[in-house]
Scaffold this motif. Structure first.
Motif, PDB file in Angstrom:
ATOM      1  N   TYR A   1       0.911  -1.048   0.115  1.00  0.00           N
ATOM      2  CA  TYR A   1       0.062   0.019  -0.102  1.00  0.00           C
ATOM      3  C   TYR A   1       0.981   1.260   0.013  1.00  0.00           C
ATOM      4  N   LEU A   2       1.761   1.458   0.924  1.00  0.00           N
ATOM      5  CA  LEU A   2       2.668   2.562   1.205  1.00  0.00           C
ATOM      6  C   LEU A   2       3.234   2.704  -0.252  1.00  0.00           C
ATOM      7  N   ALA A   3       4.115   1.646  -0.811  1.00  0.00           N
ATOM      8  CA  ALA A   3       4.835   1.729  -1.921  1.00  0.00           C
ATOM      9  C   ALA A   3       4.126   2.199  -3.071  1.00  0.00           C
ATOM     10  N   ARG A   4       3.067   1.774  -3.223  1.00  0.00           N
ATOM     11  CA  ARG A   4       2.189   2.318  -4.506  1.00  0.00           C
ATOM     12  C   ARG A   4       1.851   3.785  -4.331  1.00  0.00           C
ATOM     13  N   ARG A   5       1.711   4.262  -3.388  1.00  0.00           N
ATOM     14  CA  ARG A   5       1.266   5.663  -3.107  1.00  0.00           C
ATOM     15  C   ARG A   5       2.678   6.589  -3.062  1.00  0.00           C
ATOM     16  N   LEU A   6       3.825   5.920  -2.557  1.00  0.00           N
ATOM     17  CA  LEU A   6       4.992   6.909  -2.384  1.00  0.00           C
ATOM     18  C   LEU A   6       5.709   6.711  -3.676  1.00  0.00           C
ATOM     19  N   ALA A   7       5.861   5.763  -4.351  1.00  0.00           N
ATOM     20  CA  ALA A   7       7.063   5.488  -5.356  1.00  0.00           C
ATOM     21  C   ALA A   7       6.580   6.302  -6.401  1.00  0.00           C
ATOM     22  N   PRO A   8       5.469   6.528  -7.183  1.00  0.00           N
ATOM     23  CA  PRO A   8       5.296   7.185  -8.112  1.00  0.00           C
ATOM     24  C   PRO A   8       6.092   8.750  -8.087  1.00  0.00           C
ATOM     25  N   ALA A   9       6.029   9.342  -7.084  1.00  0.00           N
ATOM     26  CA  ALA A   9       6.752  10.561  -6.773  1.00  0.00           C
ATOM     27  C   ALA A   9       8.380  10.434  -6.776  1.00  0.00           C
ATOM     28  N   MET A  10       8.706   9.432  -6.166  1.00  0.00           N
ATOM     29  CA  MET A  10      10.161   9.186  -6.322  1.00  0.00           C
ATOM     30  C   MET A  10      10.653   8.903  -7.674  1.00  0.00           C
ATOM     31  N   ILE A  11       9.722   8.022  -8.373  1.00  0.00           N
ATOM     32  CA  ILE A  11      10.436   7.659  -9.756  1.00  0.00           C
ATOM     33  C   ILE A  11      10.387   9.360 -10.546  1.00  0.00           C
ATOM     34  N   GLU A  12       9.763   9.823 -10.470  1.00  0.00           N
ATOM     35  CA  GLU A  12       9.285  11.144 -11.115  1.00  0.00           C
ATOM     36  C   GLU A  12      10.657  12.071 -10.885  1.00  0.00           C
ATOM     37  N   ALA A  13      10.997  11.994  -9.512  1.00  0.00           N
ATOM     38  CA  ALA A  13      12.143  12.689  -8.932  1.00  0.00           C
ATOM     39  C   ALA A  13      13.332  12.067  -9.288  1.00  0.00           C
ATOM     40  N   GLY A  14      13.488  10.766  -9.642  1.00  0.00           N
ATOM     41  CA  GLY A  14      14.712  10.124 -10.090  1.00  0.00           C
ATOM     42  C   GLY A  14      15.348   9.767  -8.904  1.00  0.00           C
ATOM     43  N   ARG A  15      14.863   9.527  -7.779  1.00  0.00           N
ATOM     44  CA  ARG A  15      15.754   9.259  -6.487  1.00  0.00           C
ATOM     45  C   ARG A  15      14.709   8.954  -5.391  1.00  0.00           C
ATOM     46  N   GLY A  16      15.296   8.314  -4.485  1.00  0.00           N
ATOM     47  CA  GLY A  16      14.432   7.988  -3.219  1.00  0.00           C
ATOM     48  C   GLY A  16      14.788   6.613  -2.664  1.00  0.00           C
ATOM     49  N   ALA A  17      14.194   6.263  -1.482  1.00  0.00           N
ATOM     50  CA  ALA A  17      14.406   4.857  -0.744  1.00  0.00           C
ATOM     51  C   ALA A  17      13.470   4.304   0.064  1.00  0.00           C
ATOM     52  N   ILE A  18      13.292   3.046  -0.173  1.00  0.00           N
ATOM     53  CA  ILE A  18      12.387   2.297   0.688  1.00  0.00           C
ATOM     54  C   ILE A  18      13.031   1.117   1.267  1.00  0.00           C
ATOM     55  N   VAL A  19      12.969   1.258   2.529  1.00  0.00           N
ATOM     56  CA  VAL A  19      13.590   0.214   3.398  1.00  0.00           C
ATOM     57  C   VAL A  19      12.340  -0.482   4.255  1.00  0.00           C
ATOM     58  N   ALA A  20      12.485  -1.798   4.265  1.00  0.00           N
ATOM     59  CA  ALA A  20      11.595  -2.514   5.356  1.00  0.00           C
ATOM     60  C   ALA A  20      12.356  -3.136   6.362  1.00  0.00           C
ATOM     61  N   SER A  21      12.207  -3.165   7.490  1.00  0.00           N
ATOM     62  CA  SER A  21      12.762  -3.723   8.698  1.00  0.00           C
ATOM     63  C   SER A  21      12.495  -5.309   8.755  1.00  0.00           C
TER      64      SER A  21
END
Length: 235
Positions: free
Chosen positions: A115-135
């Motif tokens: 759920y979280l990744a589907r909502r946040l990844a598009p803006a990261m892709i548009e910016a060309g940077r970002g990080a997603i970490v699962a513990s």
């Protein structure tokens, strides 16, 4: 709140690892969006941690997530870092656990990451940077008898993260899985292992330091599977 600051969204922010991660990223110059179900505890941490903002939210509820993320974007800006630290767990073998317990843990550990990744990844892709970490933890790699209500959900979480990493890496988004192979030093774990030495436990602040390091790795040397454990841990 200064919207020029990069924004990190951290789920499962309680008194242990989640709070330690929030503190580390606050120290590093991030604005913190802290998500958890316990609003009272979040409020205490919001007052203690600089540049932090509390959002009471059940990450398994998509409507609540949508409201929280909309508020975060309004208050702080678009998150460039997502750390999914919320966890659902239970002890018991496959004959003992209630099926709904396994399903609930799957919702927290795996579906919430989706759920979280589907909502946040598009803006990261548009910016060309970002990080997603699962513990994660050791249950993501092995299914012991009394972890039947937990291990399948963490294994699924790790595989989902790996699939995301292969998709998002070439687009400039670093996805990683930080596996904690240890007992975290918390009030309840100290009570459960009252005779254990200090070096039996892993410190939340040390976990947070490693998460910080992973998020800020050079693009030429990104990690995916990252394991942390005390030096005395037998593995």
């Amino acid at each position: 709140m200064n919207k020029q600051m990069p924004v990190a969204l951290v789920t499962g922010v309680g008194p242990g690892t989640g709070a330690a991660i929030a503190r580390r990223f606050s120290q590093g110059g991030y604005a913190l969006a802290m998500l958890a179900r316990n609003g009272e505890r979040l409020g205490v941490l919001e007052r203690e941690i600089g540049n932090s903002h509390a959002y009471r939210c059940d990450v398994t509820d998509e409507a609540q997530l949508d409201r929280a993320i909309e508020a975060i974007r309004t208050d702080l800006g678009e998150p460039s870092v997502l750390i999914h630290n919320a966890v659902g767990g239970a002890f018991g073998n496959f004959m003992e656990i209630e099926p709904e317990v396994l399903n609930r843990n799957f919702q927290v550990n795996t579906m919430a990451l989706l759920y979280l990744a589907r909502r946040l990844a598009p803006a990261m892709i548009e910016a060309g940077r970002g990080a997603i970490v699962a513990s994660g933890n050791t249950s993501a790699l092995r299914g012991k008898a009394n972890f039947a209500g937990f291990a399948p959900t963490k294994a699924a979480q790790r595989i989902l993260a790996e699939s995301m990493a292969r998709e998002l890496g070439p687009k400039g988004i670093h996805v990683a899985y930080v596996l904690i192979d240890a007992v975290i030093d918390l009030e309840w774990t100290r009570k459960r292992w009252p005779d254990a030495a200090d070096d039996f436990f892993i410190k939340p602040a040390a976990i947070a330091d490693e998460v910080w390091h992973v998020v800020h790795q050079d693009r030429s040397a990104w990690s995916f599977n990252v394991e942390v454990r005390p030096f005395r841990e037998s593995w």
